[in-house]
Enzyme design. Structure first.
Site, PDB file in Angstrom:
ATOM      1  N   SER A 134     -33.437  -2.831   0.480  1.00 23.68           N
ATOM      2  CA  SER A 134     -32.202  -3.580   0.259  1.00 23.68           C
ATOM      3  C   SER A 134     -32.305  -4.918   0.973  1.00 23.68           C
ATOM      4  O   SER A 134     -33.345  -5.268   1.532  1.00 23.68           O
ATOM      5  CB  SER A 134     -31.010  -2.786   0.803  1.00 23.68           C
ATOM      6  OG  SER A 134     -31.113  -2.669   2.217  1.00 23.68           O
TER       7      SER A 134
ATOM      8  N   THR B 247     -11.419  -0.316  13.857  1.00 26.13           N
ATOM      9  CA  THR B 247     -11.925  -0.734  15.172  1.00 26.13           C
ATOM     10  C   THR B 247     -13.108  -1.667  14.944  1.00 26.13           C
ATOM     11  O   THR B 247     -14.258  -1.233  14.948  1.00 26.13           O
ATOM     12  CB  THR B 247     -12.357   0.486  16.015  1.00 26.13           C
ATOM     13  OG1 THR B 247     -13.241   1.308  15.231  1.00 26.13           O
ATOM     14  CG2 THR B 247     -11.163   1.311  16.446  1.00 26.13           C
TER      15      THR B 247
ATOM     16  N   ASN C  97     -25.020   7.269  12.801  1.00 32.04           N
ATOM     17  CA  ASN C  97     -25.032   6.034  12.018  1.00 32.04           C
ATOM     18  C   ASN C  97     -26.201   5.137  12.396  1.00 32.04           C
ATOM     19  O   ASN C  97     -26.770   4.449  11.542  1.00 32.04           O
ATOM     20  CB  ASN C  97     -23.707   5.289  12.182  1.00 32.04           C
ATOM     21  CG  ASN C  97     -22.677   5.728  11.153  1.00 32.04           C
ATOM     22  OD1 ASN C  97     -22.962   6.573  10.309  1.00 32.04           O
ATOM     23  ND2 ASN C  97     -21.486   5.162  11.217  1.00 32.04           N
TER      24      ASN C  97
ATOM     25  N   LYS D 249       0.836  -1.205   0.000  1.00 30.95           N
ATOM     26  CA  LYS D 249       0.000   0.000   0.000  1.00 30.95           C
ATOM     27  C   LYS D 249       0.871   1.255   0.000  1.00 30.95           C
ATOM     28  O   LYS D 249       0.588   2.226  -0.718  1.00 30.95           O
ATOM     29  CB  LYS D 249      -0.929   0.001   1.216  1.00 30.95           C
ATOM     30  CG  LYS D 249      -1.995  -1.077   1.194  1.00 30.95           C
ATOM     31  CD  LYS D 249      -2.863  -1.048   2.439  1.00 30.95           C
ATOM     32  CE  LYS D 249      -3.817   0.120   2.448  1.00 30.95           C
ATOM     33  NZ  LYS D 249      -4.746   0.084   3.603  1.00 30.95           N
TER      34      LYS D 249
ATOM     35  N   CYS E  52     -19.518   0.021   8.684  1.00 30.06           N
ATOM     36  CA  CYS E  52     -19.871   0.941   9.771  1.00 30.06           C
ATOM     37  C   CYS E  52     -21.200   0.648  10.461  1.00 30.06           C
ATOM     38  O   CYS E  52     -21.249   0.494  11.685  1.00 30.06           O
ATOM     39  CB  CYS E  52     -19.865   2.374   9.252  1.00 30.06           C
ATOM     40  SG  CYS E  52     -18.229   2.955   8.774  1.00 30.06           S
TER      41      CYS E  52
END
EC number: 1.1.1.22
Length: 388
Positions: A246, A83, A201, A34, A253
């Site tokens: 969906s 995390t 979220n 990377k 997340c």
């Protein structure tokens, strides 16, 4: 001013490139390939704006695997390491964040550390007390994978979990690199900033779950789900956004953030937060049962990625559907161009799209695409509006 970015995923790279338009940025990652790609001005992740800015913009940006090189003399260290949620502890695994903090304290104790990784409510203050440090605060990110830099160039808001001169300077770094001007900027305590991230979220997950339950109701009763959703969303208080049914909310997340917030509610009465997590499981059960009711001999999974324009399929909702179908003994094949492996969870990866279409008698896809137009009669999807 030298800014260090620890972690070169969507969060780290988008923040690093944003700031590198005007300041020196050094990105640290433990993966040499990377780092090599970044130093060749190539993006290791799929993100249109990140790819474009690396290739064409004059950026004061480089990457390294050497933590001493990265942290030495840095004014700010932005921590953007993963995390993951640990179901055994009901807590985010914050070990990578804590490891970075220990290294920074050892190498450059005067640097101001800014946690961008999502963390539990109260984590920053606990760290300050445990390590006896004060040079750290939390600043949540609000971005979409695949559009991470775009969302930092055009942010809905900036939230900084501290009220101080150094917090103001950090906010100015983000404002300076953005295309959008007059960005709403909120200075709070770190604990409140941590809560803002998780509640934001979780609300998005709530909205996904709501329209999915509406769609389950419509499908069960033979109603036109699209007409119902359009009629509901014409109310300006509800709005015509984030309303496309969906296979469930997924990605990196929303699943982990809703579970972490639920864990934070351990001693607080609640009904809605737990119901959101349960609703997502129920939706996947419903979708899998609907597919199995068609008595398929071979189910084809078209794309594992979480959303269009992304190369990431961590915890994508279609994986939950796939596992439920396989548990009933129905063979599953997968078409996923970004995969290099020949199998995924003991299901064969078919690289030829035509062969994939011919072999599967039902193809499940979270979103309809022009690639499947010629086999539309085989496709099972609940996407109605052509958006994620």
């Amino acid at each position: 001013m030298k800014i260090t970015i620890s972690g070169t995923g969507y969060v780290g790279l988008s923040n690093g490139i944003l700031i590198a338009q005007h300041h020196e940025v050094v990105a640290l990652d433990i993966v040499p390939t990377k780092v090599e790609m970044l130093n060749q001005k190539k993006s290791p992740i799929v993100d249109k704006e990140i790819e474009e800015y690396l290739a064409t913009k004059q950026l004061n940006f480089r990457a390294t695997t050497d933590k001493y090189d990265a942290y030495r003399d840095g004014t700010y260290v932005i921590i953007a390491t993963p995390t993951d949620y640990d179901p055994k502890t009901n807590y985010f695994n914050t070990s990578s964040v804590e490891s970075v903090i220990r290294d920074v304290v050892d190498i450059n104790p005067n640097a101001v550390m800014v946690i961008k990784s999502t963390i539990p409510v109260g984590f920053t203050n606990l760290l300050k007390e445990r390590l006896g440090i004060d040079n750290i605060f939390f600043s949540p990110e609000f971005l979409r994978e695949g559009r991470a830099l775009y969302d930092n160039l055009h942010p809905s808001r900036i939230v900084i979990g501290e009220r101080s001169e150094r917090a103001g300077r950090f906010a100015a770094l983000l404002q300076e690199g953005a295309v959008k001007k007059d960005i709403p900027t909120l200075f709070t305590d770190s604990t409140e900033a941590e809560a803002i991230k998780l509640f934001a979220n979780t609300y998005l997950a709530l909205r996904v779950a709501y329209f999915n339950e509406l769609d389950s109701y419509a499908e069960s009763l033979g109603l036109n789900s699209r007409q119902i959703i359009e009629g509901v969303c014409l109310d300006p208080r509800i709005g015509n956004h984030y309303n496309n049914p969906s296979f469930g909310y997924g990605g990196y997340c929303l699943p982990k953030d809703t579970k972490q917030l639920l864990a934070n509610y351990a001693s607080v009465p609640n009904n809605i937060i737990g119901a959101i997590v349960d609703a997502n499981r129920t939706r996947k059960d419903f979708i899998a049962d609907s597919i199995l009711a068609r008595k398929p001999k071979v189910v084809g999974v078209y794309r594992l990625i979480m959303k269009s324009g992304s190369d990431n399929f961590r915890a994508s909702s279609i994986q939950g559907i796939m596992k439920r179908i396989k548990a009933k003994g129905v063979p599953v094949i997968i078409y996923e161009p970004v995969m290099v492996e020949d199998e995924f969870f003991h299901s064969r990866v078919v690289r030829d799209l035509t062969a994939f279409k011919n072999e599967a008698d039902i193809i499940i896809s979270n979103r309809m695409t022009s690639e499947l137009a010629d086999v539309a009669d085989k496709v099972y999807t609940r996407g109605l509006f052509g958006s994620d």
